[in-house]
Motif scaffolding. Structure first.
Motif, mmCIF file in Angstrom:
data_model
loop_
_atom_site.group_PDB
_atom_site.id
_atom_site.type_symbol
_atom_site.label_atom_id
_atom_site.label_comp_id
_atom_site.label_asym_id
_atom_site.label_seq_id
_atom_site.Cartn_x
_atom_site.Cartn_y
_atom_site.Cartn_z
ATOM 1 N N GLY A 1 -22.024 16.654 29.852
ATOM 2 C CA GLY A 1 -22.035 16.793 31.300
ATOM 3 C C GLY A 1 -21.746 18.232 31.668
ATOM 4 N N TYR A 2 -21.255 18.422 32.893
ATOM 5 C CA TYR A 2 -21.009 19.752 33.425
ATOM 6 C C TYR A 2 -19.534 20.095 33.371
ATOM 7 C CZ TYR A 2 -25.648 19.065 35.282
ATOM 8 O OH TYR A 2 -26.977 18.828 35.401
ATOM 9 N N LEU A 3 -19.265 21.350 33.085
ATOM 10 C CA LEU A 3 -17.892 21.844 33.072
ATOM 11 C C LEU A 3 -17.802 23.074 33.964
ATOM 12 C CD1 LEU A 3 -17.210 21.600 29.233
ATOM 13 C CD2 LEU A 3 -16.128 20.202 31.007
ATOM 14 N N SER A 4 -16.793 23.098 34.811
ATOM 15 C CA SER A 4 -16.552 24.289 35.619
ATOM 16 C C SER A 4 -15.838 25.323 34.745
ATOM 17 C CB SER A 4 -15.675 23.939 36.820
ATOM 18 O OG SER A 4 -14.348 23.679 36.390
ATOM 19 N N PRO A 5 -15.862 26.582 35.140
ATOM 20 C CA PRO A 5 -15.092 27.581 34.382
ATOM 21 C C PRO A 5 -13.619 27.188 34.250
ATOM 22 C CG PRO A 5 -16.612 28.684 35.844
ATOM 23 C CD PRO A 5 -16.674 27.214 36.182
ATOM 24 N N LYS A 6 -13.063 26.572 35.287
ATOM 25 C CA LYS A 6 -11.660 26.127 35.237
ATOM 26 C C LYS A 6 -11.484 25.012 34.211
ATOM 27 C CE LYS A 6 -7.399 25.721 37.063
ATOM 28 N NZ LYS A 6 -6.644 25.071 36.024
ATOM 29 N N ASP A 7 -12.433 24.082 34.127
ATOM 30 C CA ASP A 7 -12.371 23.028 33.107
ATOM 31 C C ASP A 7 -12.343 23.642 31.713
ATOM 32 O OD1 ASP A 7 -12.649 21.026 35.090
ATOM 33 O OD2 ASP A 7 -14.841 20.980 34.869
ATOM 34 N N VAL A 8 -13.216 24.627 31.486
ATOM 35 C CA VAL A 8 -13.293 25.288 30.181
ATOM 36 C C VAL A 8 -11.994 26.040 29.911
ATOM 37 C CG1 VAL A 8 -14.518 27.007 28.796
ATOM 38 C CG2 VAL A 8 -15.804 25.449 30.281
ATOM 39 N N GLY B 1 -29.142 31.904 26.930
ATOM 40 C CA GLY B 1 -29.803 30.615 26.835
ATOM 41 C C GLY B 1 -29.037 29.532 26.094
ATOM 42 N N VAL B 2 -27.794 29.795 25.731
ATOM 43 C CA VAL B 2 -26.980 28.784 25.054
ATOM 44 C C VAL B 2 -26.514 27.734 26.056
ATOM 45 C CG1 VAL B 2 -24.797 28.397 23.813
ATOM 46 C CG2 VAL B 2 -26.228 30.366 23.249
ATOM 47 N N LEU B 3 -26.150 28.187 27.243
ATOM 48 C CA LEU B 3 -25.699 27.304 28.313
ATOM 49 C C LEU B 3 -26.634 27.437 29.508
ATOM 50 C CD1 LEU B 3 -21.862 28.085 28.357
ATOM 51 C CD2 LEU B 3 -23.027 26.230 27.152
ATOM 52 N N GLU B 4 -26.641 26.404 30.338
ATOM 53 C CA GLU B 4 -27.333 26.459 31.619
ATOM 54 C C GLU B 4 -26.268 26.387 32.706
ATOM 55 O OE1 GLU B 4 -31.547 24.380 31.370
ATOM 56 O OE2 GLU B 4 -29.949 22.999 30.817
ATOM 57 N N HIS B 5 -26.496 27.068 33.816
ATOM 58 C CA HIS B 5 -25.539 26.993 34.918
ATOM 59 C C HIS B 5 -26.210 26.381 36.145
ATOM 60 C CE1 HIS B 5 -27.478 30.913 35.652
ATOM 61 N NE2 HIS B 5 -27.262 30.645 36.926
ATOM 62 N N PHE B 6 -25.393 25.699 36.928
ATOM 63 C CA PHE B 6 -25.859 24.998 38.121
ATOM 64 C C PHE B 6 -24.832 25.200 39.230
ATOM 65 C CE2 PHE B 6 -27.415 22.913 34.393
ATOM 66 C CZ PHE B 6 -28.740 22.656 34.682
ATOM 67 N N TYR B 7 -25.304 25.157 40.470
ATOM 68 C CA TYR B 7 -24.412 25.261 41.616
ATOM 69 C C TYR B 7 -24.373 23.923 42.338
ATOM 70 C CZ TYR B 7 -24.719 30.228 40.757
ATOM 71 O OH TYR B 7 -24.670 31.452 40.153
ATOM 72 N N PHE B 8 -23.166 23.388 42.465
ATOM 73 C CA PHE B 8 -22.962 22.134 43.185
ATOM 74 C C PHE B 8 -22.257 22.459 44.497
ATOM 75 C CE2 PHE B 8 -23.397 20.834 38.824
ATOM 76 C CZ PHE B 8 -24.099 19.648 38.898
ATOM 77 N N MET B 9 -22.725 21.849 45.588
ATOM 78 C CA MET B 9 -22.120 22.133 46.885
ATOM 79 C C MET B 9 -20.626 21.820 46.887
ATOM 80 S SD MET B 9 -24.968 21.036 49.653
ATOM 81 C CE MET B 9 -26.502 20.601 48.858
ATOM 82 N N GLU B 10 -20.247 20.719 46.308
ATOM 83 C CA GLU B 10 -18.838 20.332 46.292
ATOM 84 C C GLU B 10 -18.072 20.979 45.137
ATOM 85 O OE1 GLU B 10 -17.327 18.325 48.626
ATOM 86 O OE2 GLU B 10 -19.242 18.372 49.688
ATOM 87 N N GLY B 11 -18.692 21.050 43.972
ATOM 88 C CA GLY B 11 -17.974 21.489 42.774
ATOM 89 C C GLY B 11 -18.177 22.932 42.373
ATOM 90 N N GLY B 12 -19.001 23.682 43.096
ATOM 91 C CA GLY B 12 -19.221 25.084 42.762
ATOM 92 C C GLY B 12 -20.023 25.263 41.483
ATOM 93 N N LEU B 13 -19.805 26.369 40.828
ATOM 94 C CA LEU B 13 -20.529 26.730 39.620
ATOM 95 C C LEU B 13 -20.057 25.885 38.440
ATOM 96 C CD1 LEU B 13 -22.483 28.725 38.184
ATOM 97 C CD2 LEU B 13 -20.497 30.218 37.837
ATOM 98 N N LYS B 14 -21.033 25.312 37.718
ATOM 99 C CA LYS B 14 -20.718 24.523 36.523
ATOM 100 C C LYS B 14 -21.723 24.849 35.434
ATOM 101 C CE LYS B 14 -18.450 20.654 38.790
ATOM 102 N NZ LYS B 14 -18.306 19.195 38.805
ATOM 103 N N PHE B 15 -21.317 24.620 34.202
ATOM 104 C CA PHE B 15 -22.143 24.919 33.037
ATOM 105 C C PHE B 15 -22.283 23.681 32.171
ATOM 106 C CE2 PHE B 15 -20.292 28.856 34.398
ATOM 107 C CZ PHE B 15 -21.244 29.816 34.146
#
Length: 146
Positions: free
Chosen positions: A38-45, A72-86
């Motif tokens: 799944g997705y992890l925020s920088p804070k989660d990591v 290209g090892v990770l992909e990043h996505f922007y979530f309106m509620e959760g911000g930047l996640k990888f």
């Protein structure tokens, strides 16, 4: 476990090909993403990394995540509620994503708007692009309707 080890090794090989030293910290970082589907925020990591490396800064985590995304090892996505996640890069070919804003379930799809004569303003040379569609998956729709 074997699949996780293989994912970690692929990530480490990509780091090495890009001139990165493969340190214990980077092995741990790769393992975190290989083990999580799944997705992890920088804070989660950061929270997971700081258990093993208490002196690691959040800035170091951000820098490594950004560089791993660029190679290209990770992909990043922007979530309106959760911000930047990888998350771990899900495919070696060009594709885009349909993402549930409720449960974050993600489906890859091959349709690309750039292939259909998209006219862009200005005289830009497009180097790369991203296209994500955010919505609510069938499972989440049935929960909210039920």
């Amino acid at each position: 476990m074997e699949k996780s080890h293989s994912k970690v090794q692929e990530m480490l090989d990509t780091m090495a090909r890009n001139g990165w030293r493969v340190t214990e910290q980077r092995k741990t970082l790769a393992q975190i993403f290989a083990d999580y589907d799944g997705y992890l925020s920088p804070k989660d990591v950061y929270d997971q990394m700081s258990v093993h490396y208490p002196s690691m800064s959040l800035d170091t985590v951000y820098r490594n995540l950004r560089m791993l995304s660029e190679m290209g090892v990770l992909e990043h996505f922007y979530f309106m509620e959760g911000g930047l996640k990888f998350r771990e890069n899900c495919a070696a070919h060009h594709h885009h994503h349909l993402i549930c804003i409720n449960c974050e379930k993600t489906l890859a799809f091959d349709f690309c708007p750039m292939d259909h004569g998209l006219e862009l303003p200005g005289n830009y040379k497009v180097i790369r692009h991203r296209f994500e569609v955010y919505g609510i998956c069938e499972a989440c729709q049935s929960v909210t309707e039920g």
